[in-house]
Scaffold this motif. Structure first.
Motif, short mmCIF file in Angstrom:
data_model
loop_
_atom_site.label_atom_id
_atom_site.label_comp_id
_atom_site.label_asym_id
_atom_site.label_seq_id
_atom_site.Cartn_x
_atom_site.Cartn_y
_atom_site.Cartn_z
N ASP A 23 0.83 -1.20 0.00
CA ASP A 23 0.00 0.00 0.00
C ASP A 23 0.86 1.26 0.00
O ASP A 23 0.60 2.21 -0.75
N CYS A 24 1.92 1.25 0.79
CA CYS A 24 2.84 2.39 0.85
C CYS A 24 3.52 2.61 -0.50
O CYS A 24 3.59 3.74 -1.00
N LEU A 25 4.02 1.55 -1.10
CA LEU A 25 4.72 1.68 -2.38
C LEU A 25 3.77 2.13 -3.49
O LEU A 25 4.15 2.95 -4.33
N ASP A 26 2.55 1.61 -3.50
CA ASP A 26 1.57 2.07 -4.49
C ASP A 26 1.27 3.56 -4.30
O ASP A 26 1.16 4.30 -5.27
N ASP A 27 1.18 4.00 -3.05
CA ASP A 27 0.94 5.42 -2.76
C ASP A 27 2.11 6.27 -3.25
O ASP A 27 1.91 7.31 -3.88
N ARG A 33 1.05 4.38 -11.79
CA ARG A 33 2.10 3.34 -11.74
C ARG A 33 1.86 2.30 -10.66
O ARG A 33 2.63 1.36 -10.53
N ALA A 34 0.80 2.47 -9.87
CA ALA A 34 0.51 1.53 -8.79
C ALA A 34 0.29 0.13 -9.35
O ALA A 34 -0.28 -0.04 -10.44
N LEU A 35 0.74 -0.87 -8.62
CA LEU A 35 0.60 -2.26 -9.06
C LEU A 35 -0.66 -2.94 -8.55
O LEU A 35 -0.96 -4.06 -8.95
N THR A 36 -1.39 -2.25 -7.68
CA THR A 36 -2.69 -2.76 -7.22
C THR A 36 -3.75 -1.82 -7.76
O THR A 36 -3.69 -0.61 -7.52
N ARG A 107 -1.18 -7.14 -18.13
CA ARG A 107 -0.31 -6.26 -17.35
C ARG A 107 0.07 -6.90 -16.02
O ARG A 107 -0.71 -7.62 -15.41
N MET A 108 1.27 -6.59 -15.58
CA MET A 108 1.76 -7.08 -14.31
C MET A 108 1.11 -6.30 -13.17
O MET A 108 0.94 -5.08 -13.26
N THR A 109 0.76 -7.02 -12.13
CA THR A 109 0.22 -6.39 -10.92
C THR A 109 1.00 -6.89 -9.71
O THR A 109 1.91 -7.73 -9.83
N GLN A 110 0.60 -6.41 -8.56
CA GLN A 110 1.24 -6.85 -7.33
C GLN A 110 1.07 -8.35 -7.12
O GLN A 110 1.93 -8.99 -6.52
N ALA A 111 0.00 -8.91 -7.62
CA ALA A 111 -0.20 -10.36 -7.48
C ALA A 111 0.94 -11.13 -8.14
O ALA A 111 1.45 -12.10 -7.59
N ASP A 112 1.36 -10.71 -9.32
CA ASP A 112 2.46 -11.39 -10.01
C ASP A 112 3.76 -11.30 -9.22
O ASP A 112 4.46 -12.31 -9.07
N LEU A 113 4.07 -10.12 -8.74
CA LEU A 113 5.31 -9.95 -7.98
C LEU A 113 5.30 -10.76 -6.69
O LEU A 113 6.28 -11.45 -6.36
N THR A 114 4.21 -10.68 -5.96
CA THR A 114 4.13 -11.37 -4.68
C THR A 114 4.19 -12.88 -4.86
O THR A 114 4.94 -13.57 -4.16
N VAL A 115 3.42 -13.40 -5.80
CA VAL A 115 3.43 -14.84 -6.02
C VAL A 115 4.82 -15.30 -6.45
O VAL A 115 5.33 -16.32 -5.98
N ALA A 116 5.48 -14.53 -7.32
CA ALA A 116 6.83 -14.90 -7.78
C ALA A 116 7.80 -14.94 -6.61
O ALA A 116 8.60 -15.88 -6.48
N VAL A 117 7.75 -13.95 -5.73
CA VAL A 117 8.66 -13.91 -4.58
C VAL A 117 8.36 -15.06 -3.62
O VAL A 117 9.27 -15.75 -3.15
#
Length: 167
Positions: A23-27, A33-36, A107-117
Motif C-alpha cells: 500500500d505504501c509503495l503504491d501510494d 504506476r501503482a501495481l494494485t 499487465r503485471m500487478t502486485q499479485a504477479d510480484l508477490t506470487v513470484a517472490v
C-alpha cells in the motif's frame, strides 16, 4: 518483531507486513504506476490472489517452524501435514488462476510480484516439496521476474539464517 519483510523509508520510518508495504509503495508510485488497481473487480481479484499467496506461504512457514524449531520427538506431524496440504492447495489454485503471462491478463500487478517472490522462497526452502507440486506456470512467472534487473538488484535475505531445507 523479527518480521520479514520490512521496508525502511528514507526518513527512517519502518513498515512491516506485506500488504502495508505494498500500500505504501503504491501510494509513493502514484495511481498511474501503482501495481494494485485502485478499485472495483480488478482490485478485489488482485487482493484475493495476494491473500491466497500469503496464506499458502504462512502455512509453508508454519511447517518449517514445526520441523526446525521443535525437537524431532515434539513435531506434531498431523499439524505439519495439514500445513503442507494447505500450502499445496494454495499454490495449485494460484497455478490455475495464471492463464497467460500475468494474473490480470496483459499487465503485471502486485499479485504477479508477490506470487513470484513467495514461490522463489518456497523453492529455496523446500526444493523437493515444491518440485513435486508441479506448477510450471508459477515457475515460469518466478523465473521470468527473477531474471529482470529490479529483481537482480534487490538484496535477498540479508541477515536471515541460511540452510533451512525440508524435502
Amino acid at each position: 518483531m523479527g518480521r520479514i519483510p520490512a521496508l525502511i523509508l528514507d526518513d527512517g520510518e519502518t513498515i512491516v507486513e506485506s500488504s502495508t508495504i505494498i500500500d505504501c509503495l503504491d501510494d509513493l508510485a502514484g495511481p498511474e504506476r501503482a501495481l494494485t488497481p485502485p478499485s472495483g473487480a480488478e482490485r478485489r481479484r488482485v487482493l484475493n490472489l495476494l491473500a491466497v499467496a500469503s496464506g499458502a506461504t504462512d502455512k509453508l512457514v508454519s511447517s518449517l517452524y514445526e520441523h526446525h524449531l521443535r525437537p524431532p520427538e515434539m513435531v506434531h506431524r498431523p499439524w505439519a501435514k495439514m500445513c503442507d496440504r494447505q500450502t499445496v492447495d494454495g499454490f495449485r489454485w494460484l497455478e490455475q488462476q495464471l492463464q497467460g503471462d500475468w494474473f490480470m491478463g496483459n499487465r503485471m500487478t502486485q499479485a504477479d510480484l508477490t506470487v513470484a517472490v513467495f514461490w522463489q522462497f518456497g523453492v529455496e526452502k523446500r526444493p523437493n516439496f515444491f518440485a513435486r507440486m508441479d506448477c510450471p506456470k508459477l515457475t515460469a512467472l518466478s523465473d521470468r521476474l527473477a531474471a529482470t534487473e529490479p529483481f537482480q538488484a534487490t538484496p535477498q535475505g540479508e541477515g536471515l539464517p541460511k540452510g533451512i531445507a525440508l524435502g
